[in-house]
Motif scaffolding. Structure first.
Motif, PDB file in Angstrom:
ATOM      1  N   HIS A  42      -9.030  -5.545   0.264  1.00 20.17           N
ATOM      2  CA  HIS A  42      -7.872  -5.999   1.035  1.00 20.17           C
ATOM      3  C   HIS A  42      -8.101  -5.598   2.492  1.00 20.17           C
ATOM      4  O   HIS A  42      -8.211  -4.403   2.806  1.00 20.17           O
ATOM      5  N   PRO A  43      -8.175  -6.546   3.409  1.00 18.97           N
ATOM      6  CA  PRO A  43      -8.551  -6.202   4.792  1.00 18.97           C
ATOM      7  C   PRO A  43      -7.568  -5.270   5.489  1.00 18.97           C
ATOM      8  O   PRO A  43      -7.966  -4.491   6.357  1.00 18.97           O
ATOM      9  N   GLU A  44      -6.298  -5.330   5.106  1.00 20.81           N
ATOM     10  CA  GLU A  44      -5.299  -4.493   5.773  1.00 20.81           C
ATOM     11  C   GLU A  44      -5.386  -3.030   5.341  1.00 20.81           C
ATOM     12  O   GLU A  44      -4.973  -2.137   6.077  1.00 20.81           O
ATOM     13  N   PHE A  45      -5.982  -2.794   4.155  1.00 21.01           N
ATOM     14  CA  PHE A  45      -5.981  -1.443   3.609  1.00 21.01           C
ATOM     15  C   PHE A  45      -7.400  -0.919   3.372  1.00 21.01           C
ATOM     16  O   PHE A  45      -7.629  -0.065   2.528  1.00 21.01           O
ATOM     17  N   ALA A  46      -8.354  -1.427   4.141  1.00 21.46           N
ATOM     18  CA  ALA A  46      -9.745  -1.005   3.992  1.00 21.46           C
ATOM     19  C   ALA A  46     -10.042   0.284   4.748  1.00 21.46           C
ATOM     20  O   ALA A  46     -11.023   0.976   4.439  1.00 21.46           O
ATOM     21  N   PHE A  47      -9.222   0.604   5.752  1.00 17.76           N
ATOM     22  CA  PHE A  47      -9.447   1.810   6.553  1.00 17.76           C
ATOM     23  C   PHE A  47      -8.125   2.568   6.700  1.00 17.76           C
ATOM     24  O   PHE A  47      -7.563   2.651   7.783  1.00 17.76           O
ATOM     25  N   LEU A  48      -7.657   3.097   5.587  1.00 15.63           N
ATOM     26  CA  LEU A  48      -6.421   3.869   5.565  1.00 15.63           C
ATOM     27  C   LEU A  48      -6.654   5.244   6.204  1.00 15.63           C
ATOM     28  O   LEU A  48      -7.800   5.651   6.416  1.00 15.63           O
ATOM     29  N   PRO A  49      -5.589   5.970   6.510  1.00 16.14           N
ATOM     30  CA  PRO A  49      -5.789   7.322   7.030  1.00 16.14           C
ATOM     31  C   PRO A  49      -6.623   8.206   6.097  1.00 16.14           C
ATOM     32  O   PRO A  49      -7.360   9.071   6.542  1.00 16.14           O
ATOM     33  N   ARG A  50      -6.513   7.965   4.788  1.00 19.40           N
ATOM     34  CA  ARG A  50      -7.259   8.771   3.813  1.00 19.40           C
ATOM     35  C   ARG A  50      -7.336   7.978   2.516  1.00 19.40           C
ATOM     36  O   ARG A  50      -6.702   6.939   2.350  1.00 19.40           O
ATOM     37  N   LYS A  51      -8.121   8.481   1.560  1.00 14.89           N
ATOM     38  CA  LYS A  51      -8.241   7.826   0.262  1.00 14.89           C
ATOM     39  C   LYS A  51      -6.868   7.701  -0.399  1.00 14.89           C
ATOM     40  O   LYS A  51      -5.959   8.492  -0.132  1.00 14.89           O
ATOM     41  N   PHE A  52      -6.733   6.720  -1.313  1.00 16.00           N
ATOM     42  CA  PHE A  52      -5.428   6.394  -1.868  1.00 16.00           C
ATOM     43  C   PHE A  52      -5.577   6.075  -3.351  1.00 16.00           C
ATOM     44  O   PHE A  52      -6.384   5.232  -3.742  1.00 16.00           O
ATOM     45  N   LYS A  53      -4.754   6.738  -4.172  1.00 16.01           N
ATOM     46  CA  LYS A  53      -4.899   6.621  -5.623  1.00 16.01           C
ATOM     47  C   LYS A  53      -3.587   6.198  -6.279  1.00 16.01           C
ATOM     48  O   LYS A  53      -2.534   6.753  -5.979  1.00 16.01           O
ATOM     49  N   ILE A  54      -3.702   5.237  -7.190  1.00 22.59           N
ATOM     50  CA  ILE A  54      -2.545   4.676  -7.896  1.00 22.59           C
ATOM     51  C   ILE A  54      -2.770   4.834  -9.403  1.00 22.59           C
ATOM     52  O   ILE A  54      -3.858   4.570  -9.910  1.00 22.59           O
ATOM     53  N   ALA A  55      -1.720   5.264 -10.111  1.00 24.61           N
ATOM     54  CA  ALA A  55      -1.769   5.361 -11.571  1.00 24.61           C
ATOM     55  C   ALA A  55      -0.563   4.643 -12.155  1.00 24.61           C
ATOM     56  O   ALA A  55       0.523   4.650 -11.575  1.00 24.61           O
ATOM     57  N   VAL A  56      -0.751   4.028 -13.322  1.00 29.18           N
ATOM     58  CA  VAL A  56       0.302   3.274 -13.997  1.00 29.18           C
ATOM     59  C   VAL A  56       0.454   3.803 -15.423  1.00 29.18           C
ATOM     60  O   VAL A  56      -0.536   3.947 -16.148  1.00 29.18           O
ATOM     61  N   ASN A  57       1.682   4.090 -15.822  1.00 26.79           N
ATOM     62  CA  ASN A  57       1.957   4.545 -17.184  1.00 26.79           C
ATOM     63  C   ASN A  57       2.932   3.594 -17.856  1.00 26.79           C
ATOM     64  O   ASN A  57       3.958   3.239 -17.280  1.00 26.79           O
ATOM     65  N   GLY A  58       2.603   3.202 -19.088  1.00 29.33           N
ATOM     66  CA  GLY A  58       3.464   2.269 -19.801  1.00 29.33           C
ATOM     67  C   GLY A  58       4.172   2.869 -20.991  1.00 29.33           C
ATOM     68  O   GLY A  58       4.878   2.170 -21.710  1.00 29.33           O
ATOM     69  N   ALA A  59       3.981   4.176 -21.216  1.00 29.22           N
ATOM     70  CA  ALA A  59       4.526   4.821 -22.410  1.00 29.22           C
ATOM     71  C   ALA A  59       5.648   5.788 -22.052  1.00 29.22           C
ATOM     72  O   ALA A  59       5.817   6.170 -20.899  1.00 29.22           O
ATOM     73  N   LYS A  60       6.394   6.199 -23.061  1.00 26.82           N
ATOM     74  CA  LYS A  60       7.461   7.174 -22.830  1.00 26.82           C
ATOM     75  C   LYS A  60       6.882   8.528 -22.436  1.00 26.82           C
ATOM     76  O   LYS A  60       7.458   9.249 -21.638  1.00 26.82           O
TER      77      LYS A  60
END
Length: 547
Positions: free
Chosen positions: A156-174
């Motif tokens: 994604h060109p807008e988010f290729a040079f963020l201030p720092r690394k970026f991590k996303i996690a997704v949980n689908g369970a209770k």
């Protein structure tokens, strides 16, 4: 599992060709080290203590048998016959010569794999529950949403040079098995008033400043997932610090602004994006979900032989108790293959084992497998009537240690044996603890216990959220280790507290033994180590260790 379309394959092929040219120019002296560094990082290449390290993406932790065989081939042909699985469900090779890495990336591309955005100040590999799609407590399968995030965030060109690394996690369970509260963005699938929605956490993370995330939206309708993520990233890109890498993560921004102000800025940004072209449609979600369809499983599996084997074979019964997870489909189970044998570093697996696991995935688990956050592998669709036979094979190849979720299931970064950033070694500490406390009856009596080891403050071993955390520190050129207690991931996530002064390397196994002795003496019936710690506090543990 997801399969590349023409766009995916073309993008990855072009990326490989581009990096091959860049590497050739660097080796020829036409690119300086400063010019080449961001290019190699964008392709997952680090310069480590002894050799380049290549980190390969495993999106949301899913692998096919074919892909695992390719990883085994790479380990044999270009590395030293093994690979290392990480806490972010990726895989790393530690010994590939730099000039060979473009060829490795080309071979990975042929089996729909890549190293794009496994490093650098960009959106990294999106992770999820290793039991996604088969867990009995699941609200909804998170994997299609992970795939949509992967497609949106890749290059994604807008988010290729963020201030720092970026991590996303997704949980689908209770039960949160994706540790969403210690990610830059954590997404929790919930049933809202209008149907499926996301509870959005922002500003979690470990490292130098460990923080638990704040909730900025209780129930985001699924249609707005991508536009809301874009709004968060835009606020971070605009206001995140770039003058100090130690204060550049989004968690620092959320803390500095306050969660209410941060939420308000996200909402303001979102109004310009909401209902725009990035809004998800049912068609887009259906397309992503079709790659994660319910496979044709056998109906009416006879479990009598399984129950009989479990009753008659103590070793098999131990394996089932610790390494086998209930499945949403009757007659099936998810089986965790332990990569924590004392003979090798936690998370490591050799070529022969990788080839074997690929064969076993095809024979026993519909051709797929998973990588867990605990640096193990999972066969997610095993018939119970075939489980004893599978266990016998695993046991012959050091993949059946019946210790998942126990003290012996240590999470450990590569540490000073490989990493330039490390203050101290991690692997010898893990092995020394395993050797010191190797009585399985005692280990089982201790109950569930997370022991995490990091070689430096970057916290790749997630020591902050271990029930017992160990951090390598430098004391005037000597390797010492700091102990923290009481950390947790999951629904009740919290950061562990430092126990006191650090210890020399040779003292650590005995220190751990003393901590466990305090727990055994103080616990209530059915109480886990972390529960006991939070009930009685640090004082008894300090007295047990420092007295």
């Amino acid at each position: 599992m997801y399969q590349y379309d023409t766009y995916d394959q073309t993008l990855v092929n072009e990326r490989v060709a581009q990096f091959k040219d860049q590497t050739q120019r660097y080796l020829a002296g036409d690119l300086s080290e400063d010019e080449y560094r961001p290019l190699r990082l964008q392709n997952g290449v680090y310069i480590q203590r002894h050799a380049p390290m290549l980190r390969v993406a495993i999106p949301y932790g899913m692998l096919s048998a074919r892909q695992l065989r390719t990883l085994a081939h790479i380990a044999t042909t270009y590395d030293k016959g093994y690979a290392h699985f990480t806490t972010r469900q990726n895989v790393q090779f530690n010994w590939i010569p730099l000039e060979k890495i473009p060829q490795v990336l080309d071979e990975l591309a042929q089996v729909e794999m890549h190293a794009i955005q496994t490093s650098g100040n960009c959106i990294r590999n999106t992770t999820t529950d290793q039991f996604a799609g088969i867990a009995a407590d699941e609200v909804a399968d998170p994997r299609p949403w992970c795939e949509l995030i992967r497609q949106w965030s890749t290059l994604h060109p807008e988010f290729a040079f963020l201030p720092r690394k970026f991590k996303i996690a997704v949980n689908g369970a209770k039960q949160d098995r994706a540790a969403v509260q210690v990610h830059d963005i954590g997404l929790e699938l919930v049933q809202g008033a209008q149907g499926l929605a996301f509870k959005v956490w922002v500003g979690g993370g470990l490292g130098r400043t460990p923080l638990i995330a704040d909730v900025i939206c209780e129930a985001l309708p699924w249609q707005h997932l991508i536009t809301y993520l874009e709004a968060i990233l835009r606020v971070y890109n605009q206001y995140g610090r770039r003058d100090n890498k130690y204060k550049a993560r989004i968690k620092i921004l959320v803390k500095a602004l306050g969660v209410d102000t941060f939420r308000a800025r996200v909402e303001q940004e979102w109004q310009e994006l909401k209902d725009g072209p990035s809004t998800l449609t049912e068609q887009a979600v259906t397309y992503a979900a079709r790659f994660f369809h319910e496979p044709a499983r056998t109906q009416g599996v006879d479990t009598q032989a399984f129950e009989q084997a479990r009753a008659q074979n103590k070793a098999f019964s131990r394996f089932v108790t610790n390494n086998v997870q209930a499945h949403k489909v009757s007659g099936y189970a998810a089986v965790t293959l332990s990569l924590k044998h004392p003979s090798h570093a936690p998370g490591d697996i050799n070529t022969q084992q990788m080839t074997l696991v690929a064969d076993l995935a095809e024979s026993y688990s519909l051709g797929e497998l998973r990588v867990s956050h605990n640096q193990n592998l999972v066969l997610a669709d095993v018939r119970l009537d075939q489980l004893f036979e599978l266990w016998q094979i695993l046991d012959q190849h050091q993949l059946a240690s019946p210790t998942v979720g126990t003290l012996q299931d240590i999470i450990c970064c590569p540490g000073g044996d490989f990493c330039n950033l490390a203050n101290a070694k991690s692997i010898p500490i893990a092995q020394a603890i395993q050797a010191k406390i190797d009585d399985l009856d005692y280990v089982y009596d201790l109950g569930p216990l997370d022991l995490n080891i990091s070689g430096c403050m970057n916290a790749c071993g997630h020591h902050h959220i271990g029930h017992i955390g160990i951090l390598g520190v430098d004391k005037k050129g000597q390797e010492f280790y700091q102990i923290s207690l009481g950390g947790r991931s999951g629904n009740q996530a919290n950061i562990g507290k430092i126990l006191g002064p650090s210890f020399a390397q040779e003292a650590i196994p005995e220190v751990i033994a003393k901590l466990l002795a305090v727990y055994v003496a103080q616990r209530h019936p059915e109480e886990t180590f972390v529960d006991t710690y939070h009930r009685i506090g640090a004082k008894p543990f300090k007295e047990g260790v420092y007295a």
